[in-house]
Scaffold this motif. Sequence first.
Motif, short mmCIF file in Angstrom:
data_model
loop_
_atom_site.label_atom_id
_atom_site.label_comp_id
_atom_site.label_asym_id
_atom_site.label_seq_id
_atom_site.Cartn_x
_atom_site.Cartn_y
_atom_site.Cartn_z
N LEU A 49 0.59 -1.39 0.05
CA LEU A 49 -0.03 0.52 0.28
C LEU A 49 0.76 1.28 0.06
CD1 LEU A 49 -2.95 -0.49 2.43
CD2 LEU A 49 -3.32 -0.56 -0.14
N GLU A 50 1.65 1.51 0.70
CA GLU A 50 2.69 1.93 0.53
C GLU A 50 4.05 2.34 -0.83
OE1 GLU A 50 4.77 3.30 4.83
OE2 GLU A 50 5.69 1.46 3.58
N MET A 51 3.94 1.72 -1.81
CA MET A 51 4.89 1.23 -2.31
C MET A 51 3.49 2.33 -3.36
SD MET A 51 5.75 -2.28 -3.16
CE MET A 51 7.32 -3.11 -1.87
N SER A 52 2.07 1.73 -3.66
CA SER A 52 1.22 2.46 -4.20
C SER A 52 1.32 3.82 -3.95
CB SER A 52 -0.29 1.45 -4.14
OG SER A 52 -0.99 2.47 -5.25
N ALA A 53 1.30 4.31 -2.88
CA ALA A 53 0.80 5.96 -2.49
C ALA A 53 1.69 6.51 -3.07
CB ALA A 53 0.44 5.50 -0.74
N MET A 54 2.56 5.67 -3.26
CA MET A 54 4.07 6.83 -3.97
C MET A 54 3.84 6.89 -4.93
SD MET A 54 5.98 7.85 -1.00
CE MET A 54 4.84 8.03 0.36
N MET A 55 3.82 6.33 -5.70
CA MET A 55 3.98 5.94 -6.68
C MET A 55 2.88 7.08 -7.54
SD MET A 55 3.85 1.70 -7.50
CE MET A 55 5.22 0.59 -7.32
N ARG B 92 7.67 -4.41 -8.28
CA ARG B 92 6.81 -4.96 -9.76
C ARG B 92 5.41 -5.30 -9.88
NH1 ARG B 92 12.06 -6.91 -9.88
NH2 ARG B 92 13.63 -5.29 -11.19
N GLN B 93 4.81 -5.93 -9.06
CA GLN B 93 3.73 -6.48 -8.73
C GLN B 93 2.86 -5.20 -8.44
OE1 GLN B 93 2.96 -9.69 -5.92
NE2 GLN B 93 1.09 -9.59 -6.48
N VAL B 94 2.95 -4.74 -7.74
CA VAL B 94 1.98 -2.92 -7.63
C VAL B 94 2.15 -2.32 -9.26
CG1 VAL B 94 2.36 -1.74 -6.51
CG2 VAL B 94 2.97 -3.40 -5.41
N GLU C 212 -0.17 -4.49 -11.23
CA GLU C 212 -1.73 -4.34 -10.49
C GLU C 212 -2.61 -2.87 -10.73
OE1 GLU C 212 -2.22 -6.12 -6.70
OE2 GLU C 212 -1.47 -7.77 -7.66
N ARG C 213 -1.32 -1.59 -10.82
CA ARG C 213 -1.61 -0.05 -11.01
C ARG C 213 -2.15 0.09 -12.16
NH1 ARG C 213 -0.53 4.09 -7.91
NH2 ARG C 213 -0.12 4.97 -8.80
N ALA C 214 -1.37 -0.77 -12.90
CA ALA C 214 -1.92 -0.38 -14.88
C ALA C 214 -3.08 -1.00 -15.12
CB ALA C 214 -1.01 -1.43 -14.87
N SER C 215 -3.86 -2.12 -14.31
CA SER C 215 -5.17 -2.32 -14.83
C SER C 215 -6.19 -1.38 -13.78
CB SER C 215 -5.41 -3.85 -14.45
OG SER C 215 -5.17 -4.33 -13.33
N MET C 216 -5.71 -0.64 -13.21
CA MET C 216 -6.36 -0.16 -11.81
C MET C 216 -6.83 1.39 -13.26
SD MET C 216 -5.08 -0.66 -8.34
CE MET C 216 -4.82 -2.12 -7.36
N SER C 217 -8.37 1.84 -12.39
CA SER C 217 -8.86 3.00 -12.65
C SER C 217 -8.25 4.17 -11.91
CB SER C 217 -10.45 3.31 -12.55
OG SER C 217 -10.73 3.37 -11.68
N SER C 218 -8.65 5.45 -11.85
CA SER C 218 -7.87 6.64 -11.05
C SER C 218 -8.32 6.50 -9.97
CB SER C 218 -7.87 7.94 -11.46
OG SER C 218 -7.31 8.08 -13.13
#
Length: 208
Positions: free
Chosen positions: A149-155, A171-173, A176-182
């Motif tokens: 979650l911290e990784m995603s937040a920093m991105m 890398r997995q994060v 997974e983020r690439a397939s998420m909506s804003s």
Amino acid sequence: RIEKLDRGPGALGVEIVRSVDDLKTKPVGQHPDIAPHPHVVFLTNAAIRSPNLARWLDQLEARTARVIEQAGMADQVAIMSLKYPAIQKMREIRPDWRTGVLAATAVGNITRLDGDFVAVNVRQVGPRLLSAAKAAGKDVYAWTVNDPLEMSAMMSLGVDCIITDEPALARQVLMERASMSSPERLLLLVAERLGLSLPTGEYRDASP
């Protein structure tokens, strides 16, 4: 960018230096079994107390530069240090190399210091720091980020580099983020800002 940390005995090329005499017979160089990775040198208290240590450390930046060049990795490294004078010296020795200040605590506006980036604790990362770094033309590195979650937040916040013990997870994060909506990404950011975290592994500590 994602960087992997190798820490302590067992890391690539680590050797324990117990006295300054050892430094004469075992200079910083390439590890014979794991070339081309350079040595990471740990000094014992006895070595630190030696009156000859200062002379050896005075050559540390130049020694480091030679090791990196001998390994053919000059275009793959970024040099950072808690000691700002060390960064200034490295910039004098190799002005074309990427360098940055590692900040363990909040110490004013570190974006004013010389360097290409600032490396800060993940808890120091926020819009104000990111805005100041951007205005100063510097990248922001966040350490040490092992929670997804911290990784995603920093991105989401826009850091330029995540320093982590878990590059595969990072890398997995990313994937997974690439397939998420804003909105989905925003939801993850809000959850992390509210203090939600996921179980992670055990590490020596949170230092870079």
